[in-house]
Design an enzyme around this catalytic site. Structure first.
Site, PDB file in Angstrom:
ATOM      1  N   GLU A 139      37.858  34.397  23.990  1.00  0.00           N
ATOM      2  CA  GLU A 139      37.691  35.719  23.408  1.00  0.00           C
ATOM      3  C   GLU A 139      38.191  36.494  24.323  1.00  0.00           C
ATOM      4  O   GLU A 139      37.730  36.547  25.627  1.00  0.00           O
ATOM      5  CB  GLU A 139      36.031  35.658  23.599  1.00  0.00           C
ATOM      6  CG  GLU A 139      35.024  35.019  22.730  1.00  0.00           C
ATOM      7  CD  GLU A 139      35.510  34.871  21.305  1.00  0.00           C
ATOM      8  OE1 GLU A 139      36.134  35.802  20.709  1.00  0.00           O
ATOM      9  OE2 GLU A 139      34.950  34.209  20.424  1.00  0.00           O
ATOM     10  N   GLU A 157      45.998  47.158  27.136  1.00  0.00           N
ATOM     11  CA  GLU A 157      44.643  47.332  27.330  1.00  0.00           C
ATOM     12  C   GLU A 157      44.257  48.088  28.484  1.00  0.00           C
ATOM     13  O   GLU A 157      44.465  47.462  29.528  1.00  0.00           O
ATOM     14  CB  GLU A 157      43.724  46.056  27.170  1.00  0.00           C
ATOM     15  CG  GLU A 157      42.502  46.244  27.182  1.00  0.00           C
ATOM     16  CD  GLU A 157      41.660  44.884  27.201  1.00  0.00           C
ATOM     17  OE1 GLU A 157      42.198  44.123  28.042  1.00  0.00           O
ATOM     18  OE2 GLU A 157      40.517  44.561  26.324  1.00  0.00           O
ATOM     19  N   CYS A 204      35.800  45.233  25.522  1.00  0.00           N
ATOM     20  CA  CYS A 204      36.958  44.414  24.905  1.00  0.00           C
ATOM     21  C   CYS A 204      37.353  45.175  23.283  1.00  0.00           C
ATOM     22  O   CYS A 204      38.355  45.075  22.984  1.00  0.00           O
ATOM     23  CB  CYS A 204      36.561  43.200  24.841  1.00  0.00           C
ATOM     24  SG  CYS A 204      35.324  42.916  23.927  1.00  0.00           S
ATOM     25  N   LYS A 264      30.531  29.914  35.064  1.00  0.00           N
ATOM     26  CA  LYS A 264      31.378  30.645  36.016  1.00  0.00           C
ATOM     27  C   LYS A 264      31.444  32.100  36.037  1.00  0.00           C
ATOM     28  O   LYS A 264      32.138  32.511  35.101  1.00  0.00           O
ATOM     29  CB  LYS A 264      32.718  30.063  36.203  1.00  0.00           C
ATOM     30  CG  LYS A 264      33.524  30.289  37.156  1.00  0.00           C
ATOM     31  CD  LYS A 264      33.414  31.368  38.136  1.00  0.00           C
ATOM     32  CE  LYS A 264      34.728  31.994  38.249  1.00  0.00           C
ATOM     33  NZ  LYS A 264      34.556  33.591  38.444  1.00  0.00           N
TER      34      LYS A 264
HETATM   35  P1  NAD Z   1      39.576  38.106  33.848  1.00  0.00           P
HETATM   36  O1  NAD Z   1      40.416  37.471  32.781  1.00  0.00           O
HETATM   37  O2  NAD Z   1      40.138  38.744  34.837  1.00  0.00           O
HETATM   38  O3  NAD Z   1      38.324  37.072  34.366  1.00  0.00           O
HETATM   39  C1  NAD Z   1      37.453  36.428  33.425  1.00  0.00           C
HETATM   40  C2  NAD Z   1      37.007  35.189  33.998  1.00  0.00           C
HETATM   41  O4  NAD Z   1      38.056  34.378  34.335  1.00  0.00           O
HETATM   42  C3  NAD Z   1      36.083  35.553  35.489  1.00  0.00           C
HETATM   43  O5  NAD Z   1      35.217  34.772  35.350  1.00  0.00           O
HETATM   44  C4  NAD Z   1      37.463  35.489  36.376  1.00  0.00           C
HETATM   45  O6  NAD Z   1      36.957  34.870  37.647  1.00  0.00           O
HETATM   46  C5  NAD Z   1      37.969  34.053  35.588  1.00  0.00           C
HETATM   47  N1  NAD Z   1      39.380  33.893  36.371  1.00  0.00           N
HETATM   48  C6  NAD Z   1      40.314  34.898  36.854  1.00  0.00           C
HETATM   49  N2  NAD Z   1      41.382  34.405  37.104  1.00  0.00           N
HETATM   50  C7  NAD Z   1      41.462  33.088  37.108  1.00  0.00           C
HETATM   51  C8  NAD Z   1      42.373  31.845  37.175  1.00  0.00           C
HETATM   52  N3  NAD Z   1      43.460  32.051  37.708  1.00  0.00           N
HETATM   53  N4  NAD Z   1      41.790  30.604  36.562  1.00  0.00           N
HETATM   54  C9  NAD Z   1      40.761  30.275  36.154  1.00  0.00           C
HETATM   55  N5  NAD Z   1      39.610  31.416  35.787  1.00  0.00           N
HETATM   56  C10 NAD Z   1      39.990  32.816  36.308  1.00  0.00           C
HETATM   57  O7  NAD Z   1      38.745  39.358  32.934  1.00  0.00           O
HETATM   58  P2  NAD Z   1      37.547  40.277  33.513  1.00  0.00           P
HETATM   59  O8  NAD Z   1      38.577  41.562  34.087  1.00  0.00           O
HETATM   60  O9  NAD Z   1      36.628  39.795  34.117  1.00  0.00           O
HETATM   61  O10 NAD Z   1      37.144  40.831  32.175  1.00  0.00           O
HETATM   62  C11 NAD Z   1      37.976  41.979  31.395  1.00  0.00           C
HETATM   63  C12 NAD Z   1      38.702  41.372  30.237  1.00  0.00           C
HETATM   64  O11 NAD Z   1      37.783  40.596  29.292  1.00  0.00           O
HETATM   65  C13 NAD Z   1      39.298  42.433  29.309  1.00  0.00           C
HETATM   66  O12 NAD Z   1      40.641  41.995  29.066  1.00  0.00           O
HETATM   67  C14 NAD Z   1      38.377  41.955  28.085  1.00  0.00           C
HETATM   68  O13 NAD Z   1      38.988  42.817  26.856  1.00  0.00           O
HETATM   69  C15 NAD Z   1      37.748  41.036  28.010  1.00  0.00           C
HETATM   70  N6  NAD Z   1      36.589  40.882  27.147  1.00  0.00           N
HETATM   71  C16 NAD Z   1      36.520  39.847  26.069  1.00  0.00           C
HETATM   72  C17 NAD Z   1      35.521  39.891  25.152  1.00  0.00           C
HETATM   73  C18 NAD Z   1      35.550  39.481  23.866  1.00  0.00           C
HETATM   74  O14 NAD Z   1      34.543  39.114  23.376  1.00  0.00           O
HETATM   75  N7  NAD Z   1      36.712  39.211  23.243  1.00  0.00           N
HETATM   76  C19 NAD Z   1      34.276  40.360  25.701  1.00  0.00           C
HETATM   77  C20 NAD Z   1      34.379  41.130  27.047  1.00  0.00           C
HETATM   78  C21 NAD Z   1      35.438  41.267  27.792  1.00  0.00           C
END
Ligand code: NAD
Length: 497
Positions: free
Chosen positions: A264, A395, A299, A188
């Site tokens: 993550e 963040e 991140c 996804k």
């Molecule tokens: P997000 O949590 O908004 O979305 C991530 C994924 O989750 C997307 O595919 C989104 O569609 C899905 N999602 C969103 N709402 C959902 C719900 N209600 N139910 C199920 N799935 C849902 O994150 P983002 O904005 O895409 O990415 C940024 C975040 O990712 C930051 O917090 C960043 O720190 C983190 N990140 C972490 C790492 C790591 O390796 N630790 C790497 C990259 C990004």
């Protein structure tokens, strides 16, 4: 790639916009779509299939059928290895096209996209391809009356939920180890940036990944993401994204089939400069890159730069001078260092934090660039940030750096620890004893000494505290997310005397 080639690719770009299920591109059952926009110029890129529960059911059925058939899950590991090696080669072959597509979809700089897709992604695929026939079970010591085999089996159907900040890198971090050990996957991608993952599926098919083994369901989080998280026939979710959404996946698991959840998530990582460090170009390059790489949408961004009092003035001036030389602007331009925010909504969110920083009393350094337009935000540096300020805690996920001053190594450690997150830290010191002391004290998944890096494919990446679960991406550790452990205990009888 030359600038003229980049623009030629943009003009001839064919965009895959449908879901990829059971080896075919398909529309949603509902026929619904959502618009994917280039955040750098607001141009419409594609109407992408909007998957919901029906489509996720379809993809999980396909993944389960492929898994149960054994065509991939029980195939010789050498077969999986050869297919994944071919996929790595195909990504290399199509790297220019994929890099330009990633740039259009995210507003990341083209130079970063070229590196990520031309080098990192195929290397990740190749590394896990090579691991497919190099992990083993165990045989513990037992008496002569028995023999025990500790075996490893693919867990089954893995749901891989991705963020938008490094779309194809994150896809490869998860798809490669999951496929290497024999799982079937339903990916996804983030709704903001699904395009390279959709094209990648076609390359996987060409490489020989059998139908149903790799499926991609683009759509919104609360629809496709939630349907995957709650699905009773998904065995594990590997999620990268925000801590807020990570929590939801724990909940989905508890409310459905108790599927395994690997998380993550976010961070607010420190960059610590102790008083024995030398403020030189190398240190400043690392400090600036740790904060402003990917326009701060990273991140592991080191956004709390904690500097010993005697050095803070020199450090602040030097980083401001370095950042002033960054070029902010058109992500397709090879000279650009800082691209745009992923969306208008995210742009507004980051700007709110800049206003909040000023209101909270942090000192915003003078503008280093011409005023930014559209979804662009200039690199922003706040001095005199203190631990209680919201900009030191949340963040922000944009180019907003806070410099904090400390009087001792112990107060640097205390300040660095004062966060709900624990993903990463960087430390500059010339004293190995102090380096090891800080490294042992900080609760974080990676600490990088005298240089900012996340490590590489050989080293596990993940977070302590609210940055992650016990799982790790990268390294041999990543395959643990996708494996079950089975004990086979054989009762034996003595033969002969
Ligand atoms: P997000 O949590 O908004 O979305 C991530 C994924 O989750 C997307 O595919 C989104 O569609 C899905 N999602 C969103 N709402 C959902 C719900 N209600 N139910 C199920 N799935 C849902 O994150 P983002 O904005 O895409 O990415 C940024 C975040 O990712 C930051 O917090 C960043 O720190 C983190 N990140 C972490 C790492 C790591 O390796 N630790 C790497 C990259 C990004």
């Amino acid at each position: 790639m030359q600038q003229t080639e980049i623009h030629a690719i943009v003009r001839s770009m064919q965009i895959r916009h449908q879901a990829f299920i059971n080896g075919e591109y398909v529309d949603a059952h509902s026929k619904q779509t959502f618009s994917v926009i280039n955040p750098a110029n607001q141009e419409h890129l594609a109407e992408v299939t909007r998957c919901d529960q029906d489509d996720v059911n379809h993809a999980v059925r396909a993944a389960r059928a492929a898994f149960n058939s054994g065509i991939w899950s029980r195939a010789d590991p050498e077969f999986r290895k050869s297919v994944l090696l071919k996929l790595a080669a195909l990504v290399r072959q199509h790297a220019d096209e994929l890099a330009v597509l990633e740039c259009l979809d995210t507003g990341k700089t083209i130079s970063d996209c070229i590196h990520e897709i031309g080098t990192d992604v195929p290397n990740f695929l190749q590394w896990y391809a090579e691991l497919a026939d190099k992990y083993f079970g165990k045989i513990p010591q037992t008496g002569r009356q028995s023999m025990a085999l500790i075996t490893r089996e693919p867990v089954g159907v893995a749901g891989l939920v991705l963020p938008w900040n490094f779309p194809l890198v994150m896809a490869s971090w998860k798809v490669a180890p999951a496929l290497a050990v024999g799982c079937s996957v339903v990916v996804k991608p983030a709704e903001e940036a699904p395009l390279t993952t959709l094209r990648f599926a076609e390359l996987a098919r060409e490489a020989g990944v059998p139908a149903g083994v790799l499926n991609v369901v683009p759509g919104y989080g609360h629809e496709a993401g939630a349907a995957l998280g709650k699905h009773p026939d998904v065995d594990v979710i590997s999620f990268t994204g925000s801590t807020e959404v990570g929590r939801l996946f724990m909940k989905y698991s508890g409310e459905s089939n108790l599927k395994g959840i690997a998380l993550e998530m976010g961070g607010k990582s420190p960059f610590i400069v102790l008083d024995d460090a030398c403020i030189n170009d190398e240190l400043i390059e690392h400090a600036a890159n740790s904060a402003f790489w990917n326009a701060g949408q990273n991140c592991s961004a080191n956004m709390r730069q904690i500097v010993a009092k005697p050095l803070v003035e020199e450090f602040t001036q030097a980083i401001a001078d370095r950042v002033a030389r960054y070029t902010v602007g058109d992500p397709l331009n090879l000279e650009t260092n800082i691209g745009c925010m992923i969306s208008h909504t995210h742009h507004a969110r980051v700007n709110k934090y800049i206003e909040l920083g000023k209101a909270e009393g942090a000192i915003k350094l003078p503008e280093l660039h011409q005023p930014a337009q559209g979804n662009f935000i200039n690199p922003t540096i706040f001095a005199n940030v203190t631990g209680e300020m919201t900009i030191a805690k949340d963040e922000i996920f944009g180019p907003v750096l806070g410099i904090m001053t400390v009087n001792s190594i112990e107060s640097a450690i205390a300040l660095a620890k004062d966060t709900d997150y624990g993903l990463h830290a960087t430390l500059f010191t010339q004293d190995i004893d102090r380096a090891l002391h800080v490294a042992r004290e900080l609760p974080c998944g990676t600490i990088s000494i005298n240089g900012f890096t996340e490590g590489d494919i050989k080293t596990p990446f993940g977070g302590y505290k609210q940055s992650g679960s016990l799982s790790r991406d990268n390294g041999t550790e990543a395959i643990e997310q996708y494996l079950q452990t089975k004990t086979i205990w054989i009762c034996t009888k003595s033969v002969g005397s």
